[in-house]
Design a protein around this motif. Structure first.
Motif, PDB file in Angstrom:
ATOM      1  N   ARG A  97      17.977  14.286  12.171  1.00  0.00           N
ATOM      2  CA  ARG A  97      18.791  13.228  11.582  1.00  0.00           C
ATOM      3  C   ARG A  97      18.889  13.356  10.064  1.00  0.00           C
ATOM      4  N   TRP A  98      17.837  13.823   9.426  1.00  0.00           N
ATOM      5  CA  TRP A  98      17.830  13.902   7.962  1.00  0.00           C
ATOM      6  C   TRP A  98      16.881  14.998   7.480  1.00  0.00           C
ATOM      7  N   SER A  99      17.158  16.225   7.910  1.00  0.00           N
ATOM      8  CA  SER A  99      16.293  17.348   7.559  1.00  0.00           C
ATOM      9  C   SER A  99      16.252  17.603   6.054  1.00  0.00           C
ATOM     10  N   LEU A 100      17.400  17.480   5.386  1.00  0.00           N
ATOM     11  CA  LEU A 100      17.441  17.719   3.939  1.00  0.00           C
ATOM     12  C   LEU A 100      16.632  16.666   3.190  1.00  0.00           C
ATOM     13  N   PHE A 101      16.776  15.418   3.600  1.00  0.00           N
ATOM     14  CA  PHE A 101      16.023  14.346   2.955  1.00  0.00           C
ATOM     15  C   PHE A 101      14.532  14.549   3.150  1.00  0.00           C
ATOM     16  N   ALA A 102      14.120  14.865   4.393  1.00  0.00           N
ATOM     17  CA  ALA A 102      12.698  15.037   4.682  1.00  0.00           C
ATOM     18  C   ALA A 102      12.096  16.165   3.849  1.00  0.00           C
ATOM     19  N   ALA A 103      12.842  17.246   3.716  1.00  0.00           N
ATOM     20  CA  ALA A 103      12.349  18.375   2.935  1.00  0.00           C
ATOM     21  C   ALA A 103      12.189  17.992   1.469  1.00  0.00           C
ATOM     22  N   ARG A 104      13.161  17.265   0.934  1.00  0.00           N
ATOM     23  CA  ARG A 104      13.089  16.850  -0.469  1.00  0.00           C
ATOM     24  C   ARG A 104      11.936  15.854  -0.670  1.00  0.00           C
ATOM     25  N   ALA A 105      11.791  14.882   0.224  1.00  0.00           N
ATOM     26  CA  ALA A 105      10.721  13.900   0.101  1.00  0.00           C
ATOM     27  C   ALA A 105       9.352  14.572   0.177  1.00  0.00           C
TER      28      ALA A 105
ATOM     29  N   GLY B  47       0.787  -1.218   0.000  1.00  0.00           N
ATOM     30  CA  GLY B  47       0.000   0.000   0.000  1.00  0.00           C
ATOM     31  C   GLY B  47       0.822   1.272   0.000  1.00  0.00           C
ATOM     32  N   VAL B  48       2.017   1.223  -0.594  1.00  0.00           N
ATOM     33  CA  VAL B  48       2.868   2.416  -0.665  1.00  0.00           C
ATOM     34  C   VAL B  48       2.836   2.972  -2.085  1.00  0.00           C
ATOM     35  N   ASP B  49       3.390   4.172  -2.239  1.00  0.00           N
ATOM     36  CA  ASP B  49       3.342   4.843  -3.540  1.00  0.00           C
ATOM     37  C   ASP B  49       4.676   4.844  -4.275  1.00  0.00           C
ATOM     38  N   GLY B  50       5.719   4.492  -3.590  1.00  0.00           N
ATOM     39  CA  GLY B  50       7.035   4.435  -4.214  1.00  0.00           C
ATOM     40  C   GLY B  50       7.896   3.428  -3.481  1.00  0.00           C
ATOM     41  N   ALA B  51       8.808   2.807  -4.203  1.00  0.00           N
ATOM     42  CA  ALA B  51       9.692   1.817  -3.585  1.00  0.00           C
ATOM     43  C   ALA B  51      11.008   1.768  -4.328  1.00  0.00           C
ATOM     44  N   GLY B  52      12.037   1.381  -3.626  1.00  0.00           N
ATOM     45  CA  GLY B  52      13.347   1.241  -4.238  1.00  0.00           C
ATOM     46  C   GLY B  52      14.199   0.284  -3.441  1.00  0.00           C
TER      47      GLY B  52
ATOM     48  N   GLU C 192      10.400   7.256 -11.435  1.00  0.00           N
ATOM     49  CA  GLU C 192      11.441   8.274 -11.504  1.00  0.00           C
ATOM     50  C   GLU C 192      11.493   9.133 -10.254  1.00  0.00           C
ATOM     51  N   THR C 193      10.341   9.445  -9.662  1.00  0.00           N
ATOM     52  CA  THR C 193      10.332  10.269  -8.452  1.00  0.00           C
ATOM     53  C   THR C 193      11.065   9.573  -7.316  1.00  0.00           C
ATOM     54  N   ALA C 194      10.768   8.297  -7.142  1.00  0.00           N
ATOM     55  CA  ALA C 194      11.448   7.537  -6.097  1.00  0.00           C
ATOM     56  C   ALA C 194      12.942   7.422  -6.392  1.00  0.00           C
ATOM     57  N   ARG C 195      13.284   7.241  -7.658  1.00  0.00           N
ATOM     58  CA  ARG C 195      14.700   7.104  -8.027  1.00  0.00           C
ATOM     59  C   ARG C 195      15.491   8.359  -7.689  1.00  0.00           C
ATOM     60  N   LEU C 196      14.959   9.504  -8.052  1.00  0.00           N
ATOM     61  CA  LEU C 196      15.670  10.755  -7.789  1.00  0.00           C
ATOM     62  C   LEU C 196      15.784  11.033  -6.296  1.00  0.00           C
ATOM     63  N   LEU C 197      14.742  10.691  -5.547  1.00  0.00           N
ATOM     64  CA  LEU C 197      14.787  10.901  -4.104  1.00  0.00           C
ATOM     65  C   LEU C 197      15.855  10.019  -3.467  1.00  0.00           C
ATOM     66  N   GLU C 198      15.940   8.792  -3.914  1.00  0.00           N
ATOM     67  CA  GLU C 198      16.935   7.884  -3.335  1.00  0.00           C
ATOM     68  C   GLU C 198      18.352   8.305  -3.708  1.00  0.00           C
ATOM     69  N   LEU C 199      18.539   8.780  -4.922  1.00  0.00           N
ATOM     70  CA  LEU C 199      19.856   9.298  -5.295  1.00  0.00           C
ATOM     71  C   LEU C 199      20.221  10.513  -4.449  1.00  0.00           C
ATOM     72  N   PHE C 200      19.219  11.348  -4.173  1.00  0.00           N
ATOM     73  CA  PHE C 200      19.438  12.515  -3.310  1.00  0.00           C
ATOM     74  C   PHE C 200      19.855  12.051  -1.919  1.00  0.00           C
TER      75      PHE C 200
ATOM     76  N   VAL D  27      18.878  -2.413   1.548  1.00  0.00           N
ATOM     77  CA  VAL D  27      17.673  -1.867   2.190  1.00  0.00           C
ATOM     78  C   VAL D  27      16.573  -1.714   1.140  1.00  0.00           C
ATOM     79  N   ILE D  28      15.344  -1.998   1.575  1.00  0.00           N
ATOM     80  CA  ILE D  28      14.172  -1.688   0.766  1.00  0.00           C
ATOM     81  C   ILE D  28      13.593  -0.376   1.273  1.00  0.00           C
ATOM     82  N   ASN D  29      13.434   0.594   0.379  1.00  0.00           N
ATOM     83  CA  ASN D  29      12.844   1.893   0.734  1.00  0.00           C
ATOM     84  C   ASN D  29      11.387   1.927   0.304  1.00  0.00           C
ATOM     85  N   LEU D  30      10.537   2.427   1.175  1.00  0.00           N
ATOM     86  CA  LEU D  30       9.109   2.546   0.871  1.00  0.00           C
ATOM     87  C   LEU D  30       8.671   3.977   1.129  1.00  0.00           C
TER      88      LEU D  30
END
Length: 250
Positions: A105-113, A44-49, A67-75, A135-138
């Motif tokens: 812990r991850w302010s930049l990541f949270a803002a981008r996500a 029931g998630v919207d993106g995975a990697g 692509e959205t999930a890919r760019l976020l994970e690269l970030f 790791v599996i990202n959801l």
């Protein structure tokens, strides 16, 4: 695979697929891409990697659902911060709900996500006992955490995938060793055969024949195995003991 199939059937298909990495045409990219698809359909998630660690322990992005999930994970990798990296380093699942809420812990990541439309993130390590291989990202557009059932299923998918990939690696290593052993065995047979030919031709014992072969190989800067193969094929022969040079028929 279709989303209209009964959930129980999809779960069964997922585990059967993930457990079978010994097929001849196994491809890691396809395997991981299918894993992200199962995550989308079952959790029931919207993106995975999926990220896997290389031999130096650095995370590498190998599959994304879009692509959205890919760019976020690269970030996340470039910024060296985010739930995925924390899950890999600790070996424990990490979840961040309400990404708009500040987390040091991850302010930049949270803002981008959050900018990308996601409201929560969940990272599940792929591990076998104490060994974490990735790791599996959801990612979800809902701020709510994963349900208990989805957490357990995510954990099971990650565990089965980890076991399957480690098994595949072990088989490849075994095949490599087996190939090396077969090559060594074949090389030894060639040397024995060439030694026998030389001993018969010059009326000497096998030990002396071997010493002559080894001496000529050293003097001509060749591998003993190559010399033996050429002697068997007739491409080269050792001269009489009175002559110090190697006769080549090439």
């Amino acid at each position: 695979m279709t989303s209209r199939a009964p959930r129980e059937q999809l779960v069964a298909e997922a585990f059967v697929f993930l457990a079978d990495t010994l097929v001849e045409d196994f491809g890691l990219p396809d395997f991981l891409h299918e894993l992200t698809s199962y995550c989308i359909n079952l959790l029931g998630v919207d993106g995975a990697g999926v990220m896997l660690a290389d031999e130096d322990g650095r995370m590498r992005l190998l599959a994304s659902s879009d692509e959205t999930a890919r760019l976020l994970e690269l970030f996340e990798i470039d910024g060296d911060q985010g739930p995925c990296l924390t899950a890999y380093r600790t070996g424990e699942a990490v979840e961040h709900c309400h990404l708009a809420t500040h987390d040091p812990r991850w302010s930049l990541f949270a803002a981008r996500a959050h900018r990308d439309g996601y409201r929560s993130a969940h990272a599940t390590p792929m591990r076998l006992r104490g060994q974490v291989i990735g790791v599996i990202n959801l990612f979800s557009r809902s701020p709510d955490p994963l349900s208990t059932a989805h957490r357990k299923l995510a954990r099971a998918l990650a565990d089965v995938a980890a076991i399957a990939l480690l098994q595949h690696r072990a088989v490849n290593i075994h095949r490599t060793l087996a190939e090396q052993l077969q090559t060594a065995f074949t090389t030894r047979l060639n040397i024995e055969q060439a030694k026998g030919l030389l001993a018969e031709r010059h009326g000497i014992d096998p030990d002396e024949a071997f010493q002559r072969m080894r001496s000529h190989a050293r003097n001509t800067n060749r591998k003993l195995s190559e010399l033996a193969a050429d002697m068997i094929s007739g491409a080269a022969s050792l001269p009489d003991p009175q002559s110090p040079t190697l006769t080549s028929k090439r």
